[in-house]
Design an enzyme around this catalytic site. Structure first.
Site, mmCIF file in Angstrom:
data_model
loop_
_atom_site.group_PDB
_atom_site.id
_atom_site.type_symbol
_atom_site.label_atom_id
_atom_site.label_comp_id
_atom_site.label_asym_id
_atom_site.label_seq_id
_atom_site.Cartn_x
_atom_site.Cartn_y
_atom_site.Cartn_z
ATOM 1 N N LYS A 147 -22.372 -88.051 10.763
ATOM 2 C CA LYS A 147 -21.244 -88.271 11.967
ATOM 3 C C LYS A 147 -21.529 -88.416 12.725
ATOM 4 O O LYS A 147 -21.442 -89.608 13.667
ATOM 5 C CB LYS A 147 -19.691 -87.733 11.625
ATOM 6 C CG LYS A 147 -19.135 -87.882 10.081
ATOM 7 C CD LYS A 147 -18.046 -87.490 10.128
ATOM 8 C CE LYS A 147 -17.672 -87.634 8.872
ATOM 9 N NZ LYS A 147 -16.145 -87.313 8.484
ATOM 10 N N ALA B 27 -11.524 -75.235 15.575
ATOM 11 C CA ALA B 27 -12.099 -76.096 16.605
ATOM 12 C C ALA B 27 -13.552 -76.302 16.765
ATOM 13 O O ALA B 27 -14.602 -76.653 16.918
ATOM 14 C CB ALA B 27 -12.126 -75.232 18.415
ATOM 15 N N GLY B 28 -13.943 -76.969 14.647
ATOM 16 C CA GLY B 28 -14.749 -77.436 14.368
ATOM 17 C C GLY B 28 -14.812 -79.163 14.524
ATOM 18 O O GLY B 28 -14.359 -79.925 15.352
ATOM 19 N N ASN C 151 -8.130 -71.259 17.935
ATOM 20 C CA ASN C 151 -10.108 -71.013 16.914
ATOM 21 C C ASN C 151 -10.223 -69.908 17.152
ATOM 22 O O ASN C 151 -10.404 -68.771 18.137
ATOM 23 C CB ASN C 151 -10.770 -71.497 17.225
ATOM 24 C CG ASN C 151 -12.060 -71.433 16.446
ATOM 25 O OD1 ASN C 151 -12.046 -71.869 16.024
ATOM 26 N ND2 ASN C 151 -13.400 -71.803 17.483
ATOM 27 N N THR D 230 -13.447 -68.826 17.133
ATOM 28 C CA THR D 230 -13.884 -68.424 18.377
ATOM 29 C C THR D 230 -13.472 -68.510 19.635
ATOM 30 O O THR D 230 -13.668 -70.150 19.620
ATOM 31 C CB THR D 230 -15.232 -69.393 18.451
ATOM 32 O OG1 THR D 230 -16.025 -68.173 17.168
ATOM 33 C CG2 THR D 230 -16.537 -68.634 19.565
ATOM 34 N N SER E 262 -14.202 -69.633 23.057
ATOM 35 C CA SER E 262 -14.275 -70.910 23.804
ATOM 36 C C SER E 262 -14.392 -72.737 23.413
ATOM 37 O O SER E 262 -14.031 -73.041 24.210
ATOM 38 C CB SER E 262 -15.688 -70.401 24.168
ATOM 39 O OG SER E 262 -16.444 -70.084 23.068
ATOM 40 N N LYS E 263 -14.699 -72.503 22.252
ATOM 41 C CA LYS E 263 -14.575 -73.627 21.782
ATOM 42 C C LYS E 263 -13.036 -74.443 21.658
ATOM 43 O O LYS E 263 -13.642 -75.607 21.885
ATOM 44 C CB LYS E 263 -15.328 -73.429 20.267
ATOM 45 C CG LYS E 263 -16.614 -73.319 19.687
ATOM 46 C CD LYS E 263 -17.256 -72.839 18.458
ATOM 47 C CE LYS E 263 -16.777 -74.210 17.130
ATOM 48 N NZ LYS E 263 -17.388 -73.590 15.504
ATOM 49 N N TYR F 187 -9.541 -79.974 0.242
ATOM 50 C CA TYR F 187 -8.885 -80.480 -0.997
ATOM 51 C C TYR F 187 -9.532 -80.114 -2.062
ATOM 52 O O TYR F 187 -9.343 -79.946 -3.134
ATOM 53 C CB TYR F 187 -8.714 -81.644 -0.755
ATOM 54 C CG TYR F 187 -10.612 -82.886 -0.916
ATOM 55 C CD1 TYR F 187 -10.370 -82.972 0.040
ATOM 56 C CD2 TYR F 187 -10.743 -82.391 -2.200
ATOM 57 C CE1 TYR F 187 -12.201 -84.314 0.200
ATOM 58 C CE2 TYR F 187 -12.261 -83.051 -2.439
ATOM 59 C CZ TYR F 187 -12.280 -83.533 -1.181
ATOM 60 O OH TYR F 187 -13.768 -84.313 -1.711
ATOM 61 N N GLY G 13 -5.366 -81.931 1.682
ATOM 62 C CA GLY G 13 -6.383 -82.688 2.307
ATOM 63 C C GLY G 13 -6.567 -83.768 1.375
ATOM 64 O O GLY G 13 -7.500 -84.346 1.458
HETATM 65 P P1 ATR Z 1 -16.155 -78.939 10.443
HETATM 66 O O1 ATR Z 1 -17.521 -79.729 10.759
HETATM 67 O O2 ATR Z 1 -15.814 -78.921 8.809
HETATM 68 O O3 ATR Z 1 -14.889 -78.917 11.708
HETATM 69 P P2 ATR Z 1 -16.752 -76.801 11.653
HETATM 70 O O4 ATR Z 1 -17.646 -77.382 12.731
HETATM 71 O O5 ATR Z 1 -18.533 -75.168 10.795
HETATM 72 O O6 ATR Z 1 -16.442 -77.352 10.181
HETATM 73 O O7 ATR Z 1 -16.835 -75.902 12.008
HETATM 74 C C1 ATR Z 1 -15.742 -74.595 10.938
HETATM 75 C C2 ATR Z 1 -14.273 -74.297 11.521
HETATM 76 O O8 ATR Z 1 -13.525 -73.072 10.760
HETATM 77 C C3 ATR Z 1 -14.366 -73.396 13.094
HETATM 78 O O9 ATR Z 1 -13.281 -73.947 13.817
HETATM 79 C C4 ATR Z 1 -14.502 -72.214 12.685
HETATM 80 O O10 ATR Z 1 -14.462 -70.846 13.567
HETATM 81 P P3 ATR Z 1 -15.777 -70.491 15.019
HETATM 82 O O11 ATR Z 1 -15.921 -71.665 15.677
HETATM 83 O O12 ATR Z 1 -14.922 -69.108 15.380
HETATM 84 O O13 ATR Z 1 -16.873 -70.754 13.797
HETATM 85 C C5 ATR Z 1 -13.268 -71.877 11.527
HETATM 86 N N1 ATR Z 1 -13.708 -70.971 10.212
HETATM 87 C C6 ATR Z 1 -14.980 -70.071 9.739
HETATM 88 N N2 ATR Z 1 -14.952 -69.790 9.413
HETATM 89 C C7 ATR Z 1 -13.926 -68.601 9.154
HETATM 90 C C8 ATR Z 1 -13.178 -67.562 9.534
HETATM 91 N N3 ATR Z 1 -13.766 -66.591 8.606
HETATM 92 N N4 ATR Z 1 -12.053 -66.651 10.391
HETATM 93 C C9 ATR Z 1 -12.046 -67.712 11.091
HETATM 94 N N5 ATR Z 1 -12.355 -69.560 11.794
HETATM 95 C C10 ATR Z 1 -13.150 -69.501 10.555
#
Ligand code: ATR
Length: 266
Positions: A65, A124-125, A147, A149, A151-152, A212, A233
């Site tokens: 993407k 925040a991904g 989120n 994390t 900072s994101k 989904y 989803g």
């Molecule tokens: P996508 O492109 O599908 O959004 P991604 O960019 O890998 O996938 O983002 C995954 C998201 O799920 C992130 O917001 C991640 O949080 P972090 O930024 O802290 O990694 C969140 N996520 C994944 N596993 C998690 C968990 N066990 N607890 C809380 N948040 C989680």
């Protein structure tokens, strides 16, 4: 015959060929939609070939993407906003990159969101950026992001002019709309499945999970138990696809029948 397809890797479970080929049949359009699994190291070759072959348009999914943007002549405003592309089409000899994931987020909410004053986005991904652009198009006044994390979330909050809150405080206030754009609750995910504290939701809350698989995540199950309006989803997938079909053909598919088709094949 027109040719369309999806570019991604891997593509084993994509429902896009099903949806678009069904759509072409519904509308009596002489076109076919294929799956084009393209490994990351092949994307340059693929896109250069794409631009010389008589291909009318394509869907783009993970992991391409962002990388396809290098081969595109022009981005739409929403693709620019998201910083990612999920739809390719031609305008004369210009290859345009658009992003209908934004519509996948906003359109299922549109009929329900008159009362929505504040919304909380979990995650925040990559998916979250499209969700923010979608939410902003609904004119929702207060959008907050949280989120794991922090900072994101802070970075996205600053970029899009929304608020960021601490992950631990995600259940402290009432929100009219809560969207899960994290990967929490995805099939096979054995981690903490409920991404939020459900104390402050009620019948007025809309809970929308962009996942989904499974169709009903723990998040949605618990929201339903609290009387919330829930959206799964499948709505995200359906509406980003309907928006693509419209871009390529100018036509609207029957939403109810398209949803039935997808649910039958999940
Ligand atoms: P996508 O492109 O599908 O959004 P991604 O960019 O890998 O996938 O983002 C995954 C998201 O799920 C992130 O917001 C991640 O949080 P972090 O930024 O802290 O990694 C969140 N996520 C994944 N596993 C998690 C968990 N066990 N607890 C809380 N948040 C989680």
């Amino acid at each position: 015959e027109k040719l369309f397809g999806i570019i991604g890797y891997p593509l084993g479970h994509s429902m896009s060929p099903l949806l678009h080929n069904w759509g072409f049949a519904q509308k009596d359009i002489n076109a076919v939609y294929m799956a084009w699994p393209t490994a990351p190291e092949k994307i340059a070759d693929f896109m250069n070939a794409f631009k010389t072959l008589p291909i009318s348009g394509a869907s783009v999914t993970i992991p391409h993407k962002i990388s396809v943007m290098d081969y595109i002549d022009e981005l739409t405003i929403r693709a620019k906003g998201v910083g990612a592309v999920n739809t390719l089409y031609w305008e004369q000899d210009k290859l345009i990159g658009d992003n209908t994931d934004t519509a996948g987020c906003s359109e299922p909410l549109r009929p329900h969101c008159d009362h929505v004053k504040n919304a909380l986005l979990l995650g925040a991904g990559g998916a979250s950026r499209a969700a923010i652009v979608g939410l902003k198009s609904l004119q929702i006044k207060e959008i907050s992001i949280t989120n794991r994390t922090k900072s994101k979330a802070d970075d996205l909050a600053e970029e899009f002019g929304i608020s960021s809150l601490d992950w631990k405080k995600r259940g402290d206030e009432h929100y009219d709309l809560i969207i899960n754009s994290t990967s929490l609750g995805m099939s096979g995910d054995k981690q903490e499945l409920n991404p939020m504290i459900m104390d402050n939701v009620d019948k007025k809350t809309i809970a929308y999970d962009l996942i989904y698989n499974p169709l009903e995540t723990i998040f949605l199950k618990e929201a339903k138990a609290k009387g919330c309006k829930t959206l799964s989803g499948i709505e995200m997938f359906l509406h980003q696809g309907l928006a693509q079909f419209k871009i390529w053909t100018g036509l609207d598919l029957d939403e109810l029948r398209a949803r039935e088709l997808l649910l039958e094949h999940l």
